[in-house]
Scaffold this active site. Structure first.
Site, short mmCIF file in Angstrom:
data_model
loop_
_atom_site.label_atom_id
_atom_site.label_comp_id
_atom_site.label_asym_id
_atom_site.label_seq_id
_atom_site.Cartn_x
_atom_site.Cartn_y
_atom_site.Cartn_z
N SER A 162 -10.00 3.89 -6.07
CA SER A 162 -11.20 3.13 -5.73
C SER A 162 -12.41 3.87 -6.27
O SER A 162 -12.44 4.21 -7.45
CB SER A 162 -11.27 2.90 -4.21
OG SER A 162 -12.32 2.02 -3.89
N THR A 163 -13.38 4.17 -5.43
CA THR A 163 -14.63 4.78 -5.89
C THR A 163 -14.38 6.06 -6.68
O THR A 163 -13.69 6.97 -6.21
CB THR A 163 -15.53 5.11 -4.68
OG1 THR A 163 -15.68 3.95 -3.88
CG2 THR A 163 -16.90 5.60 -5.14
N HIS A 189 -9.76 -0.64 -7.32
CA HIS A 189 -10.72 -1.50 -6.63
C HIS A 189 -11.95 -1.65 -7.52
O HIS A 189 -12.67 -0.68 -7.78
CB HIS A 189 -11.14 -0.87 -5.29
CG HIS A 189 -10.02 -0.74 -4.31
ND1 HIS A 189 -10.11 0.05 -3.19
CD2 HIS A 189 -8.78 -1.31 -4.28
CE1 HIS A 189 -8.99 -0.03 -2.50
NE2 HIS A 189 -8.16 -0.85 -3.15
N MET A 283 -12.60 5.47 -1.08
CA MET A 283 -12.84 5.38 0.35
C MET A 283 -11.85 4.43 1.00
O MET A 283 -11.48 3.42 0.42
CB MET A 283 -14.27 4.90 0.62
CG MET A 283 -14.61 4.74 2.11
SD MET A 283 -16.33 4.29 2.38
CE MET A 283 -17.11 5.88 2.04
N ASP A 286 -6.43 2.29 2.18
CA ASP A 286 -5.52 1.61 1.28
C ASP A 286 -4.73 2.63 0.46
O ASP A 286 -5.30 3.56 -0.10
CB ASP A 286 -6.30 0.68 0.35
CG ASP A 286 -5.40 -0.25 -0.45
OD1 ASP A 286 -4.25 -0.47 -0.02
OD2 ASP A 286 -5.85 -0.75 -1.50
#
Length: 345
Positions: A162-163, A189, A283, A286
Protein backbone atom coordinates in the site's frame (compact mmCIF):
# COMPACT_ATOMS: atom_id res chain seq x y z
CA UNK A 1 -4.26 17.12 14.59
CA UNK A 2 -2.66 16.55 11.19
CA UNK A 3 -1.22 19.74 9.67
CA UNK A 4 -1.48 20.02 5.88
CA UNK A 5 -0.14 22.30 3.16
CA UNK A 6 -2.45 22.37 0.11
CA UNK A 7 -0.77 22.99 -3.25
CA UNK A 8 -2.78 23.64 -6.42
CA UNK A 9 -2.63 26.31 -9.13
CA UNK A 10 -6.43 26.63 -9.11
CA UNK A 11 -7.85 28.93 -6.44
CA UNK A 12 -11.10 27.00 -6.70
CA UNK A 13 -9.37 23.66 -6.05
CA UNK A 14 -7.32 25.05 -3.17
CA UNK A 15 -10.54 26.22 -1.56
CA UNK A 16 -12.39 22.94 -2.16
CA UNK A 17 -9.53 20.79 -0.87
CA UNK A 18 -8.94 23.03 2.14
CA UNK A 19 -12.63 23.00 3.07
CA UNK A 20 -12.85 19.21 2.77
CA UNK A 21 -9.76 18.69 4.92
CA UNK A 22 -10.83 21.24 7.52
CA UNK A 23 -14.27 19.66 7.80
CA UNK A 24 -12.55 16.29 8.21
CA UNK A 25 -10.46 17.46 11.15
CA UNK A 26 -7.24 18.31 9.30
CA UNK A 27 -5.54 21.63 10.07
CA UNK A 28 -4.74 23.34 6.75
CA UNK A 29 -1.83 25.49 7.85
CA UNK A 30 -1.23 27.16 4.45
CA UNK A 31 -1.72 26.90 0.70
CA UNK A 32 0.50 27.42 -2.35
CA UNK A 33 -0.36 28.00 -6.01
CA UNK A 34 2.79 26.62 -7.66
CA UNK A 35 5.61 24.22 -7.00
CA UNK A 36 8.21 26.84 -6.20
CA UNK A 37 6.00 28.35 -3.52
CA UNK A 38 5.28 24.86 -2.22
CA UNK A 39 8.98 24.22 -1.66
CA UNK A 40 9.49 27.42 0.32
CA UNK A 41 6.29 27.06 2.34
CA UNK A 42 7.06 23.45 3.24
CA UNK A 43 10.31 24.63 4.80
CA UNK A 44 8.55 27.57 6.47
CA UNK A 45 5.46 25.95 8.02
CA UNK A 46 6.77 22.36 8.38
CA UNK A 47 3.48 20.56 7.67
CA UNK A 48 2.87 16.90 8.46
CA UNK A 49 1.74 16.33 4.87
CA UNK A 50 1.59 18.16 1.55
CA UNK A 51 -1.19 17.63 -1.01
CA UNK A 52 0.47 18.27 -4.37
CA UNK A 53 -1.08 19.05 -7.74
CA UNK A 54 0.80 17.80 -10.81
CA UNK A 55 0.44 20.47 -13.50
CA UNK A 56 1.38 23.95 -12.22
CA UNK A 57 3.25 27.02 -13.52
CA UNK A 58 6.83 27.97 -12.59
CA UNK A 59 7.56 24.55 -11.09
CA UNK A 60 5.35 21.49 -11.60
CA UNK A 61 4.47 18.92 -8.98
CA UNK A 62 7.14 16.42 -10.04
CA UNK A 63 9.89 19.01 -9.71
CA UNK A 64 8.46 20.29 -6.43
CA UNK A 65 8.45 16.81 -4.93
CA UNK A 66 12.09 16.33 -5.88
CA UNK A 67 13.05 19.70 -4.37
CA UNK A 68 11.12 19.13 -1.14
CA UNK A 69 12.62 15.69 -0.67
CA UNK A 70 16.10 17.13 -1.17
CA UNK A 71 15.62 20.06 1.20
CA UNK A 72 12.95 19.22 3.80
CA UNK A 73 11.68 15.63 3.38
CA UNK A 74 7.94 15.62 4.05
CA UNK A 75 5.16 13.12 3.25
CA UNK A 76 3.53 14.18 -0.05
CA UNK A 77 0.18 13.02 -1.41
CA UNK A 78 -0.18 13.58 -5.15
CA UNK A 79 -3.60 14.78 -6.34
CA UNK A 80 -3.81 13.91 -10.03
CA UNK A 81 -6.37 14.37 -12.77
CA UNK A 82 -7.85 11.17 -14.18
CA UNK A 83 -5.82 11.14 -17.38
CA UNK A 84 -3.08 8.95 -18.79
CA UNK A 85 -0.68 11.89 -18.57
CA UNK A 86 -1.74 12.55 -14.99
CA UNK A 87 -1.20 8.93 -13.99
CA UNK A 88 2.25 8.78 -15.57
CA UNK A 89 3.26 12.06 -13.93
CA UNK A 90 2.00 10.88 -10.56
CA UNK A 91 4.03 7.68 -10.76
CA UNK A 92 7.08 9.75 -11.68
CA UNK A 93 6.44 11.95 -8.63
CA UNK A 94 6.29 8.81 -6.50
CA UNK A 95 9.67 7.84 -7.92
CA UNK A 96 10.88 11.21 -6.65
CA UNK A 97 9.58 10.55 -3.15
CA UNK A 98 5.82 11.15 -2.97
CA UNK A 99 4.32 8.49 -0.71
CA UNK A 100 0.84 8.06 -2.19
CA UNK A 101 -1.66 9.32 -4.76
CA UNK A 102 -5.31 10.36 -4.94
CA UNK A 103 -7.20 10.68 -8.21
CA UNK A 104 -9.25 13.84 -8.70
CA UNK A 105 -12.66 12.79 -10.03
CA UNK A 106 -13.96 14.93 -12.84
CA UNK A 107 -10.69 16.34 -14.11
CA UNK A 108 -8.07 18.89 -13.13
CA UNK A 109 -10.56 21.42 -11.78
CA UNK A 110 -13.02 19.06 -10.17
CA UNK A 111 -16.55 19.89 -9.14
CA UNK A 112 -17.03 16.29 -8.01
CA UNK A 113 -14.34 16.13 -5.33
CA UNK A 114 -16.73 16.91 -2.48
CA UNK A 115 -18.44 13.58 -3.14
CA UNK A 116 -15.18 11.86 -2.20
CA UNK A 117 -14.45 13.85 0.95
CA UNK A 118 -14.03 10.92 3.31
CA UNK A 119 -11.65 9.13 0.96
CA UNK A 120 -9.54 12.26 0.53
CA UNK A 121 -9.30 12.90 4.27
CA UNK A 122 -8.34 9.26 4.87
CA UNK A 123 -5.68 9.45 2.14
CA UNK A 124 -4.21 12.60 3.72
CA UNK A 125 -4.17 11.00 7.17
CA UNK A 126 -2.46 7.88 5.82
CA UNK A 127 0.17 9.87 4.00
CA UNK A 128 0.86 12.03 7.05
CA UNK A 129 2.16 9.09 9.09
CA UNK A 130 4.48 7.83 6.34
CA UNK A 131 8.26 8.07 6.53
CA UNK A 132 9.10 9.91 3.30
CA UNK A 133 12.74 8.84 3.37
CA UNK A 134 12.13 5.10 3.75
CA UNK A 135 13.15 2.85 0.86
CA UNK A 136 13.75 5.63 -1.66
CA UNK A 137 15.69 4.55 -4.73
CA UNK A 138 15.71 0.91 -3.63
CA UNK A 139 18.35 -1.24 -5.26
CA UNK A 140 17.88 -4.94 -4.69
CA UNK A 141 20.76 -7.24 -3.90
CA UNK A 142 21.06 -9.18 -7.16
CA UNK A 143 20.59 -12.91 -6.55
CA UNK A 144 23.79 -14.87 -7.05
CA UNK A 145 23.49 -17.51 -9.75
CA UNK A 146 25.78 -20.51 -10.16
CA UNK A 147 25.78 -23.39 -12.56
CA UNK A 148 25.18 -25.89 -9.72
CA UNK A 149 21.75 -24.49 -8.85
CA UNK A 150 18.28 -24.64 -10.33
CA UNK A 151 14.78 -23.62 -9.30
CA UNK A 152 11.80 -25.59 -8.10
CA UNK A 153 9.09 -26.08 -10.68
CA UNK A 154 6.22 -23.66 -11.16
CA UNK A 155 6.67 -21.15 -8.30
CA UNK A 156 4.12 -18.37 -7.69
CA UNK A 157 5.00 -15.00 -6.13
CA UNK A 158 2.31 -12.98 -4.32
CA UNK A 159 3.17 -9.36 -3.48
CA UNK A 160 0.95 -7.03 -1.44
CA UNK A 161 1.63 -3.34 -0.76
CA UNK A 162 0.00 0.00 0.00
CA UNK A 163 1.44 3.40 0.96
CA UNK A 164 5.04 3.68 -0.23
CA UNK A 165 4.81 0.42 -2.13
CA UNK A 166 5.22 1.21 -5.84
CA UNK A 167 8.98 1.80 -5.74
CA UNK A 168 9.59 -1.32 -3.65
CA UNK A 169 7.41 -3.49 -5.88
CA UNK A 170 9.20 -2.17 -8.95
CA UNK A 171 12.62 -2.84 -7.43
CA UNK A 172 11.66 -6.44 -6.58
CA UNK A 173 10.45 -7.24 -10.09
CA UNK A 174 13.35 -5.43 -11.72
CA UNK A 175 15.83 -7.77 -10.01
CA UNK A 176 13.70 -10.95 -10.15
CA UNK A 177 15.48 -13.50 -12.35
CA UNK A 178 13.38 -14.65 -15.28
CA UNK A 179 15.06 -18.06 -14.98
CA UNK A 180 13.10 -18.67 -11.77
CA UNK A 181 9.90 -18.75 -13.84
CA UNK A 182 7.56 -17.18 -11.30
CA UNK A 183 3.90 -16.51 -11.92
CA UNK A 184 3.62 -13.09 -10.26
CA UNK A 185 0.49 -11.53 -8.73
CA UNK A 186 0.76 -7.96 -7.40
CA UNK A 187 -1.85 -6.22 -5.26
CA UNK A 188 -0.97 -2.54 -4.80
CA UNK A 189 -3.54 -0.30 -3.13
CA UNK A 190 -3.80 2.40 -5.76
CA UNK A 191 -6.55 4.44 -7.47
CA UNK A 192 -8.14 2.42 -10.24
CA UNK A 193 -7.06 4.90 -12.91
CA UNK A 194 -3.39 4.24 -12.09
CA UNK A 195 -3.07 0.45 -12.00
CA UNK A 196 -2.76 -0.04 -15.76
CA UNK A 197 0.03 2.56 -15.91
CA UNK A 198 1.71 0.93 -12.90
CA UNK A 199 1.56 -2.45 -14.64
CA UNK A 200 3.17 -0.90 -17.71
CA UNK A 201 5.99 0.49 -15.57
CA UNK A 202 6.61 -2.91 -14.03
CA UNK A 203 6.61 -4.49 -17.48
CA UNK A 204 9.25 -2.02 -18.71
CA UNK A 205 11.40 -2.43 -15.60
CA UNK A 206 11.28 -6.22 -15.45
CA UNK A 207 12.16 -9.20 -17.60
CA UNK A 208 8.70 -10.50 -16.73
CA UNK A 209 5.70 -9.90 -18.98
CA UNK A 210 3.48 -7.83 -16.65
CA UNK A 211 0.03 -6.43 -17.39
CA UNK A 212 -3.06 -5.23 -15.58
CA UNK A 213 -5.36 -8.12 -14.74
CA UNK A 214 -8.50 -8.76 -16.75
CA UNK A 215 -11.31 -11.08 -15.74
CA UNK A 216 -10.37 -14.62 -16.77
CA UNK A 217 -6.72 -13.77 -17.43
CA UNK A 218 -4.23 -16.63 -17.40
CA UNK A 219 -0.49 -16.53 -16.75
CA UNK A 220 2.37 -18.99 -16.97
CA UNK A 221 6.07 -18.88 -16.09
CA UNK A 222 7.65 -15.44 -16.56
CA UNK A 223 4.36 -13.54 -16.50
CA UNK A 224 2.69 -11.26 -13.96
CA UNK A 225 -0.62 -9.53 -13.24
CA UNK A 226 -1.34 -6.36 -11.30
CA UNK A 227 -4.73 -6.29 -9.60
CA UNK A 228 -7.02 -3.83 -11.32
CA UNK A 229 -8.02 -0.88 -9.16
CA UNK A 230 -11.43 -1.25 -7.47
CA UNK A 231 -11.59 -5.01 -8.25
CA UNK A 232 -10.64 -7.96 -6.09
CA UNK A 233 -8.35 -10.39 -7.91
CA UNK A 234 -9.00 -14.05 -7.02
CA UNK A 235 -7.11 -17.09 -8.21
CA UNK A 236 -9.91 -19.17 -9.70
CA UNK A 237 -7.96 -22.00 -11.26
CA UNK A 238 -4.54 -23.63 -11.45
CA UNK A 239 -3.48 -26.48 -13.71
CA UNK A 240 -0.21 -27.59 -15.28
CA UNK A 241 1.60 -24.49 -14.13
CA UNK A 242 -1.01 -22.10 -15.56
CA UNK A 243 -2.83 -19.80 -13.21
CA UNK A 244 -6.20 -18.15 -13.86
CA UNK A 245 -7.78 -15.16 -12.08
CA UNK A 246 -11.26 -13.73 -11.83
CA UNK A 247 -12.09 -10.13 -10.96
CA UNK A 248 -15.08 -9.02 -8.92
CA UNK A 249 -16.44 -6.03 -7.05
CA UNK A 250 -17.69 -7.85 -3.99
CA UNK A 251 -17.60 -6.01 -0.67
CA UNK A 252 -14.43 -4.18 0.27
CA UNK A 253 -12.24 -5.96 2.78
CA UNK A 254 -10.39 -3.86 5.34
CA UNK A 255 -12.10 -0.97 3.52
CA UNK A 256 -10.05 -1.63 0.37
CA UNK A 257 -10.59 -3.18 -3.05
CA UNK A 258 -8.48 -4.88 -4.31
CA UNK A 259 -7.54 -6.57 -1.04
CA UNK A 260 -4.25 -8.39 -0.59
CA UNK A 261 -5.96 -11.02 1.57
CA UNK A 262 -8.41 -11.96 -1.19
CA UNK A 263 -5.62 -12.71 -3.66
CA UNK A 264 -3.32 -14.48 -1.20
CA UNK A 265 -6.05 -16.63 0.35
CA UNK A 266 -7.41 -17.73 -3.02
CA UNK A 267 -3.89 -18.53 -4.25
CA UNK A 268 -3.18 -20.57 -1.12
CA UNK A 269 -6.38 -22.51 -1.75
CA UNK A 270 -5.86 -23.17 -5.47
CA UNK A 271 -2.14 -23.28 -6.22
CA UNK A 272 -0.56 -26.67 -5.56
CA UNK A 273 3.04 -25.75 -6.45
CA UNK A 274 5.41 -23.57 -4.32
CA UNK A 275 4.08 -20.17 -3.26
CA UNK A 276 5.96 -17.16 -1.84
CA UNK A 277 3.98 -14.40 -0.11
CA UNK A 278 5.45 -10.94 0.56
CA UNK A 279 3.91 -8.21 2.75
CA UNK A 280 5.27 -4.75 1.95
CA UNK A 281 4.94 -1.22 3.31
CA UNK A 282 1.48 0.21 3.92
CA UNK A 283 -1.13 1.13 6.49
CA UNK A 284 -3.73 -1.25 7.86
CA UNK A 285 -4.22 -4.96 8.42
CA UNK A 286 -4.72 -6.16 4.84
CA UNK A 287 -2.32 -9.01 4.06
CA UNK A 288 -2.09 -10.56 7.52
CA UNK A 289 -4.75 -13.22 6.87
CA UNK A 290 -3.28 -13.81 3.43
CA UNK A 291 0.20 -14.41 4.80
CA UNK A 292 -1.27 -16.81 7.35
CA UNK A 293 -3.07 -18.71 4.59
CA UNK A 294 0.11 -18.99 2.50
CA UNK A 295 2.09 -20.24 5.49
CA UNK A 296 -0.61 -22.72 6.50
CA UNK A 297 -0.39 -24.27 3.02
CA UNK A 298 3.39 -24.66 3.30
CA UNK A 299 4.42 -21.51 1.41
CA UNK A 300 7.33 -19.23 2.22
CA UNK A 301 6.51 -15.82 3.70
CA UNK A 302 8.42 -12.53 3.88
CA UNK A 303 7.78 -9.07 5.32
CA UNK A 304 9.51 -5.75 4.81
CA UNK A 305 11.20 -4.40 7.93
CA UNK A 306 10.18 -1.24 9.78
CA UNK A 307 13.31 0.74 8.92
CA UNK A 308 12.66 0.66 5.17
CA UNK A 309 8.83 0.81 5.28
CA UNK A 310 7.18 4.15 4.64
CA UNK A 311 4.37 2.83 6.86
CA UNK A 312 4.92 -0.32 8.91
CA UNK A 313 1.27 -1.29 9.38
CA UNK A 314 0.85 -4.08 6.82
CA UNK A 315 4.19 -5.80 7.50
CA UNK A 316 3.76 -5.43 11.27
CA UNK A 317 0.31 -7.03 11.26
CA UNK A 318 1.66 -9.87 9.12
CA UNK A 319 4.61 -10.39 11.49
CA UNK A 320 2.28 -10.44 14.49
CA UNK A 321 0.53 -13.52 13.07
CA UNK A 322 3.70 -15.52 13.75
CA UNK A 323 3.55 -16.78 10.16
CA UNK A 324 6.36 -14.71 8.60
CA UNK A 325 9.55 -16.64 7.87
CA UNK A 326 11.83 -13.65 7.26
CA UNK A 327 11.72 -9.91 8.01
CA UNK A 328 14.08 -8.03 5.70
CA UNK A 329 15.08 -4.61 4.45
CA UNK A 330 13.59 -3.64 1.11
CA UNK A 331 16.86 -4.20 -0.75
CA UNK A 332 17.16 -7.81 0.42
CA UNK A 333 13.74 -9.05 -0.60
CA UNK A 334 14.42 -10.26 -4.15
CA UNK A 335 17.38 -12.34 -3.05
CA UNK A 336 15.28 -13.93 -0.29
CA UNK A 337 12.42 -14.59 -2.72
CA UNK A 338 14.83 -16.25 -5.13
CA UNK A 339 16.56 -18.26 -2.41
CA UNK A 340 13.23 -19.67 -1.29
CA UNK A 341 12.69 -21.42 -4.64
CA UNK A 342 16.29 -22.33 -5.41
CA UNK A 343 17.50 -25.89 -5.01
CA UNK A 344 20.83 -27.61 -5.50
CA UNK A 345 21.02 -29.96 -8.44
Amino acid sequence: MTRALVVDDSHFMRTVISDILTDGGVDVVDTADNGREAVSKTAEVEPDVVTMDVEMPEMNGIEAVEAIMAETPTPILMLSALTTEGADATLEAMDNGAVDAFAKPGGTISTELSGHSERLVNAVERAAVADPTAARDVEQTTPTETGSEEYVANPTLLVGASTGGPNVVESILEALPIEAGFRVLVVQHMPDQFTSRFANRLDRASDYDVREAEDGARISAGEGLVARGDYHMRVSGYSNGRLRVRLDQSDRRHSVRPAIDVTMESAAERVTDPVVGVALTGMGTDGADGIRAVKDKGGHTLAQNEETSAVFGIPQRAIETGCVDEVLAADGLTEAITDSVRRSS
